[in-house]
Design an enzyme around this catalytic site. Structure first.
Site, mmCIF file in Angstrom:
data_model
loop_
_atom_site.group_PDB
_atom_site.id
_atom_site.type_symbol
_atom_site.label_atom_id
_atom_site.label_comp_id
_atom_site.label_asym_id
_atom_site.label_seq_id
_atom_site.Cartn_x
_atom_site.Cartn_y
_atom_site.Cartn_z
ATOM 1 C CG ASP A 26 -1.690 1.257 1.429
ATOM 2 O OD1 ASP A 26 -1.890 1.976 0.423
ATOM 3 O OD2 ASP A 26 -2.092 1.545 2.569
ATOM 4 C CG ASN A 28 -3.074 5.271 -1.066
ATOM 5 O OD1 ASN A 28 -3.150 4.249 -0.377
ATOM 6 N ND2 ASN A 28 -3.951 5.557 -2.022
ATOM 7 C CG ASP A 30 -5.956 3.149 0.520
ATOM 8 O OD1 ASP A 30 -5.045 2.290 0.629
ATOM 9 O OD2 ASP A 30 -6.605 3.308 -0.531
ATOM 10 C CG ASP A 34 -1.506 1.548 -3.744
ATOM 11 O OD1 ASP A 34 -0.303 1.292 -3.983
ATOM 12 O OD2 ASP A 34 -1.870 2.278 -2.804
ATOM 13 C CG ASP A 103 -7.019 -12.713 -13.099
ATOM 14 O OD1 ASP A 103 -7.644 -13.740 -13.403
ATOM 15 O OD2 ASP A 103 -6.183 -12.668 -12.188
ATOM 16 C CG ASP A 205 -11.686 -16.171 -12.877
ATOM 17 O OD1 ASP A 205 -10.985 -16.581 -11.934
ATOM 18 O OD2 ASP A 205 -12.912 -16.024 -12.793
ATOM 19 C CD GLU A 260 -9.614 -20.365 -11.655
ATOM 20 O OE1 GLU A 260 -9.606 -20.578 -10.436
ATOM 21 O OE2 GLU A 260 -10.292 -19.449 -12.186
ATOM 22 C CG HIS A 332 -6.090 -15.629 -6.008
ATOM 23 N ND1 HIS A 332 -5.544 -16.220 -7.126
ATOM 24 C CD2 HIS A 332 -7.418 -15.515 -6.266
ATOM 25 C CE1 HIS A 332 -6.497 -16.443 -8.016
ATOM 26 N NE2 HIS A 332 -7.645 -16.024 -7.525
ATOM 27 C CG ASP A 333 -8.876 -18.911 -5.627
ATOM 28 O OD1 ASP A 333 -9.335 -17.958 -4.979
ATOM 29 O OD2 ASP A 333 -9.061 -19.068 -6.843
#
Length: 561
Positions: A26, A28, A30, A34, A103, A205, A260, A332-333
């Site tokens: 990150d 910034n 928040d 990003d 993706d 995907d 995928e 990520h899964d």
């Protein structure tokens, strides 16, 4: 077919680093990773040796499924940055010899995509047929008995128009109707838009689900996965659409494409990735990550190394010279690699993570590293269902409770397998929130970041990070590159449930890879001469392997005679 007959492509010896942008870095404050944060870490990825970045979705999205519900294919979600940021990322990555793969999520859109808003507005809207709408059965129930990955039913009724729409995932992710040529042309046009910006390719995907049969029959198979999959996965329509996509888009660019593709066999893998079929570069298969669980039933099983070796060897051998593999431990899964397959104990975390990296990176195919894997990030502990963010975790929890599983046992299952483990922010240093953000992270960091972080790993020559660097150098180097990338594969001792040993051979060179998957000291015998030990995750290298003593989680790569 000899190795000379397999046309060499740039992505054959590439190594892909997957970034889940929300959790990477990150810039910034928040609390959300990003695109400028990714740019800040390009040197870190370049030093590792990865030369492709797979960027999980950064498109405009309501974020019902963390960006896999896209409401604007040519717009960037403001929390991630701007189109100018993406263009700068492409430029800065290219300067470092890194390609960006994005993706492509086109089985479905968000229900807030302008296309769907038009489609649902009335039965006679020009875009009505861009999605899959069906009348209820006579009793008012769903058009068929298909299930969704995130919901019990794959259909949701729209009260306004009186029809159901199909969604294989969340009801906020309606499926596109690929049978409509206008839909396909819109997708192809969008792909050109991105590829003309210099994109290195697409990770597609659930691309094997885009072909829906015109009669939408009921599912008859309920014992393996989501009901209906036998109709909407890996059918002839998918291959037809992919060949059309290749003809209209992909053949005009030299890019990597990876599909995928759940529910695939090695034969499917050859259909998708054989270069002469003009479909995809490679696919992700999921056989090996199903060994220790029944995912859709949320049941944990013991990891079986014999079964794992059988699966991986079959894919190595069946696709040899007839397609191309992708190889990965996690994404990520999936939960964290070292917690799942090695040991995340302080004693063995580093050594077992190196072992797992060795086993994977010496295989043929394009290897994928998931962010944090290269420093041995572990699963995080969650105390209750409220702490989980993942849609699938909440759905599995509900299914387990309804099945009579206790709350504690359901949470224990999710503490092994939740997708949130992969989505916890990357641990960069020992500062607050692991240096991921100066604000409050969208998902709390793992408390072990003080011991496990990238700064420590980069500064320690004996770290997992530097072991991965050496593995990548072997793949991309002159001495052993051809063996690792194009060599054949021979599994040794297939029934050995403790040691994974295999040989890679090309021409006059052969590499023997031996890996102890246990925390015990083992003895094994191999009747080969040792030219040299190429890589070892312990300091002392054996001079002979006729009576080899393997330390806990030891992995050795040996140039054999």
């Amino acid at each position: 077919m000899s190795t000379e007959q397999l046309e060499k492509r740039w992505w054959h010896d590439a190594v892909v680093y997957q970034i889940y942008p929300r959790s990477f870095n990150d810039s910034n404050g928040d609390g959300i990773g990003d695109i400028p944060g990714i740019i800040e870490k390009l040197d870190y990825i370049q030093t590792l040796g990865a030369n492709v970045i797979w960027l999980s979705p950064v498109y405009k999205s309501p974020m019902d499924d963390n960006g896999y519900d896209i409401s604007g294919y040519r717009e960037i979600a403001p929390e991630f940055g701007t189109m100018a940021d993406i263009e700068k990322l492409l430029f800065e990555a290219d300067k470092r010899g890194i390609k960006i793969v994005m993706d492509l999520v086109v089985n479905h859109t968000s229900d807030e995509h302008p296309w769907f808003l038009e489609s649902k507005s009335s039965r006679d809207n020009p875009k009505r047929d861009w999605y899959i709408w069906k009348d209820p059965k006579q009793d008012g129930s769903e058009p068929n008995n298909w299930e969704s990955f995130f919901k019990p039913k794959a259909w949701t009724l729209d009260e306004t128009t009186g029809q159901y729409y199909l969604h294989l995932f969340s009801n906020k992710q309606p499926d596109l109707n690929w049978a409509n040529p206008e839909v396909r042309e819109a997708v192809y046009d969008m792909m050109h838009f991105w590829l003309k910006k210099g994109l290195g390719g697409f990770r597609m995907d659930v691309i094997n689900m885009i072909g829906k049969p015109s009669d939408y029959p009921d599912a008859t198979i309920f014992d393996s996965g989501v009901a209906g999959w036998e109709h909407w996965s890996n059918n002839l329509l998918v291959h037809q659409y992919l060949r059309e996509m290749h003809d209209k888009v992909l053949r005009h660019y030299d890019v990597l494409t990876v599909g995928e593709t759940p529910f695939t066999t090695t034969l499917d893998g050859r259909y998708y990735s054989h270069p002469e079929r003009n479909e995809l570069s490679m696919i992700f298969q999921f056989e090996h990550v199903g060994i220790d669980r029944e995912e859709h039933n949320a049941v944990k099983k013991d990891f079986d190394l014999v079964q794992y070796k059988e699966i991986m060897s079959r894919w190595q051998e069946d696709l040899y010279q007839r397609g191309w593999n992708s190889v990965y431990w996690s994404n990520h899964d999936q939960p964290r690699t070292v917690s799942r397959y090695g040991s995340d104990s302080p004693e063995y975390r580093i050594i077992s993570a190196k072992m797992l990296g060795t086993v994977l990176h010496m295989m043929s195919g394009t290897p994928y590293i998931y962010q944090g894997e290269e420093i041995g990030m572990t699963n995080k502990h969650f105390n209750n269902i409220e702490e989980f963010n993942d849609l699938m975790a909440k759905f599995h929890y509900q299914k387990m409770i309804e099945r009579g599983v206790s709350n504690d046992d359901a949470i224990e299952f999710l503490n092994y397998f939740s997708r949130d483990h992969a989505r916890v922010p990357v641990q960069w240093d020992t500062k607050d929130h692991a240096g991921f953000t100066t604000g409050t992270p969208w998902l709390p960091v793992n408390e072990n970041y003080v011991e496990i972080n990238a700064e420590q790993a980069v500064n320690d020559e004996d770290s997992i990070y530097h072991h991965y660097r050496q593995l990548i150098q072997l793949r991309q180097g002159e001495e052993y590159g051809d063996v690792v990338v194009y060599g054949n594969h021979t599994l040794l001792d297939p029934q050995d449930g403790e040691v994974y040993a295999y040989i890679r051979s090309s021409g006059e060179k052969s590499l023997l890879i031996i890996a102890n998957f246990t925390d015990s000291t083992l003895q094994r015998t191999y009747q080969y001469g040792v030219k040299q030990v190429v890589l070892n995750n312990y300091d002392d290298a054996p001079s002979s392997i006729h009576e080899l003593v393997l330390k806990p989680y030891q992995a050795i790569i040996i140039d054999i005679e």
